[in-house]
Motif scaffolding. Structure first.
Motif, mmCIF file in Angstrom:
data_model
loop_
_atom_site.group_PDB
_atom_site.id
_atom_site.type_symbol
_atom_site.label_atom_id
_atom_site.label_comp_id
_atom_site.label_asym_id
_atom_site.label_seq_id
_atom_site.Cartn_x
_atom_site.Cartn_y
_atom_site.Cartn_z
ATOM 1 N N GLU A 1 15.538 -36.322 9.088
ATOM 2 C CA GLU A 1 14.101 -36.593 9.060
ATOM 3 C C GLU A 1 13.779 -38.015 9.515
ATOM 4 N N ALA A 2 14.739 -38.928 9.409
ATOM 5 C CA ALA A 2 14.508 -40.319 9.808
ATOM 6 C C ALA A 2 14.322 -40.467 11.312
ATOM 7 N N HIS A 3 14.592 -39.412 12.072
ATOM 8 C CA HIS A 3 14.436 -39.482 13.523
ATOM 9 C C HIS A 3 13.069 -38.971 13.988
ATOM 10 N N ILE A 4 12.206 -38.586 13.049
ATOM 11 C CA ILE A 4 10.854 -38.161 13.414
ATOM 12 C C ILE A 4 10.045 -39.389 13.814
ATOM 13 N N ARG A 5 9.433 -39.352 14.965
ATOM 14 C CA ARG A 5 8.677 -40.516 15.449
ATOM 15 C C ARG A 5 7.192 -40.479 15.075
ATOM 16 N N PRO A 6 6.459 -39.413 15.371
ATOM 17 C CA PRO A 6 5.005 -39.448 15.124
ATOM 18 C C PRO A 6 4.615 -39.170 13.677
ATOM 19 N N VAL A 7 3.524 -39.762 13.257
ATOM 20 C CA VAL A 7 2.968 -39.505 11.921
ATOM 21 C C VAL A 7 2.646 -38.022 11.757
ATOM 22 N N ALA A 8 2.152 -37.398 12.807
ATOM 23 C CA ALA A 8 1.819 -35.975 12.712
ATOM 24 C C ALA A 8 3.049 -35.163 12.328
ATOM 25 N N GLY A 9 4.200 -35.517 12.885
ATOM 26 C CA GLY A 9 5.438 -34.819 12.541
ATOM 27 C C GLY A 9 5.870 -35.099 11.122
ATOM 28 N N ASP B 1 -1.662 -42.160 19.521
ATOM 29 C CA ASP B 1 -0.261 -41.901 19.832
ATOM 30 C C ASP B 1 0.535 -41.595 18.556
ATOM 31 N N PHE B 2 1.566 -42.344 18.241
ATOM 32 C CA PHE B 2 2.388 -42.039 17.071
ATOM 33 C C PHE B 2 1.624 -42.174 15.752
ATOM 34 N N SER B 3 0.612 -43.023 15.709
ATOM 35 C CA SER B 3 -0.141 -43.207 14.462
ATOM 36 C C SER B 3 -1.242 -42.168 14.281
ATOM 37 N N ASP B 4 -1.417 -41.283 15.226
ATOM 38 C CA ASP B 4 -2.464 -40.261 15.157
ATOM 39 C C ASP B 4 -1.990 -39.086 14.292
ATOM 40 N N PRO B 5 -2.670 -38.809 13.169
ATOM 41 C CA PRO B 5 -2.259 -37.670 12.341
ATOM 42 C C PRO B 5 -2.556 -36.329 12.983
ATOM 43 N N ARG C 1 2.916 -48.490 20.457
ATOM 44 C CA ARG C 1 4.073 -47.618 20.663
ATOM 45 C C ARG C 1 5.146 -48.054 19.666
ATOM 46 N N GLU C 2 5.100 -47.473 18.476
ATOM 47 C CA GLU C 2 5.973 -47.869 17.361
ATOM 48 C C GLU C 2 7.232 -47.004 17.377
ATOM 49 N N MET C 3 8.267 -47.487 18.064
ATOM 50 C CA MET C 3 9.467 -46.689 18.266
ATOM 51 C C MET C 3 10.409 -46.764 17.065
ATOM 52 N N LEU C 4 11.412 -45.907 17.051
ATOM 53 C CA LEU C 4 12.422 -45.974 16.012
ATOM 54 C C LEU C 4 13.209 -47.273 16.172
ATOM 55 N N PRO C 5 13.687 -47.857 15.082
ATOM 56 C CA PRO C 5 14.422 -49.127 15.179
ATOM 57 C C PRO C 5 15.685 -49.037 16.020
ATOM 58 N N TRP C 6 16.190 -47.836 16.221
ATOM 59 C CA TRP C 6 17.423 -47.663 16.993
ATOM 60 C C TRP C 6 17.171 -47.063 18.373
ATOM 61 N N ASP C 7 15.923 -46.998 18.780
ATOM 62 C CA ASP C 7 15.608 -46.591 20.153
ATOM 63 C C ASP C 7 15.893 -47.749 21.109
#
Length: 284
Positions: free
Chosen positions: A60-68, A11-15, A218-224
């Motif tokens: 850029e701080a709103h990018i969620r996935p590592v791939a992004g 998921d988000f940690s997948d490059p 599921r590592e969401m943004l701190p403000w989600d």
């Protein structure tokens, strides 16, 4: 089984298509922390490096996935990730981005790692500030060990760190469930927990849910925001948060129950979350 769940990027940690960028990284927590520090800039700590960020950089701080994150990093500078970028040219994020990028790197090396959401006691005296750290399985010590990948030499000096950020003491970083239990038992004032002008039991409860999501990859943004998260102490489902906090305090002892709890629609990350910084719903 628990270790295997946190051993591979997902998921988000997948490059994703950028996995080749990890090929020549130094192994382990210390090496990957140094690489992450040379790639990222915390948006609120940038002035300590003499850096003034543009609106585009803050975005850029709103990018969620590592791939992004990786796509943005190499678009700016195609050099290997092991080449530290100048401070003003680093990818912008917050503690969650430092953590997630290191988690992705460690998992890519086959080392069980996960992101933890909670509160750091080492930024401001008497306060526990909203923060994320990496937790990896330390085979030699037979325990999960916390790493603050954000704490480079500049920040260690800035925050006067009195401990090794490669092994953060459990009383210096409280996972959200510990913070919740401490406050519910009267051991701490909930008003000491939060960030900026946002403090209180409701904030801690939100981080308990974020930590549960992170423990389910599921590592969401701190403000989600989503589901059972509220912004008023009187609206907290105390029984629900009590139960989830207990599970997240000892996630490995209750792994199957923790996984089952995450299926609750009040807790699971939905298809759309609310970005409280941008004040709008976004696809998760």
């Amino acid at each position: 089984m628990t270790l295997d769940f946190y051993r591979r990027p997902i998921d988000f940690s997948d490059p994703d298509g950028h996995a080749h960028l990890f090929a020549d990284l130094p192994p382990g927590p210390e090496g990957t922390a140094k690489v992450v520090q040379g790639l990222l800039m915390h948006q609120h700590v940038a002035p300590a490096y003499g850096v003034s960020l543009s609106a585009e950089q803050h975005a850029e701080a709103h990018i969620r996935p590592v791939a992004g994150m990786l796509a943005s990093i190499v678009a700016h500078d195609p050099q290997p990730l092991t080449r530290p970028r100048p401070a003003k040219e680093r990818q912008v994020g917050v503690c969650r981005h430092f953590t997630l990028l290191q988690v992705s790197m460690l998992r890519g090396q086959g080392l069980p790692a996960r992101a933890r959401c909670g509160f750091g006691a080492y930024f401001e005296a008497g306060k526990f500030l909203d923060h994320w750290v990496t937790e990896y399985w330390n085979e030699k010590k037979g325990r999960w060990t916390m790493v603050d990948a954000q704490m480079d030499p500049r920040q260690r000096d800035l925050f006067r760190l009195a401990f090794d950020p490669l092994d953060v003491p459990r009383d210096q970083f409280l996972v959200a469930g510990e913070a919740w239990a401490l406050c519910r038992q009267g051991g701490a004032d909930p008003r000491a927990f939060g960030i900026l002008d946002m403090h209180g039991l409701w904030f801690i409860a939100g981080n308990v849910i974020r930590d549960l999501a992170a423990l389910n990859n599921r590592e969401m943004l701190p403000w989600d925001g989503w589901g059972a998260m509220v912004m008023d102490d009187s609206k907290i489902d105390l029984e629900l948060i009590d139960r989830i906090a207990a599970l997240t305090r000892e996630p490995d002892a209750h792994f199957d129950v923790l996984r089952a709890a995450y299926r609750d629609p009040r807790l699971a990350v939905p298809a759309t979350v609310f970005n409280h910084v941008l004040n709008c719903p976004e696809a998760a």
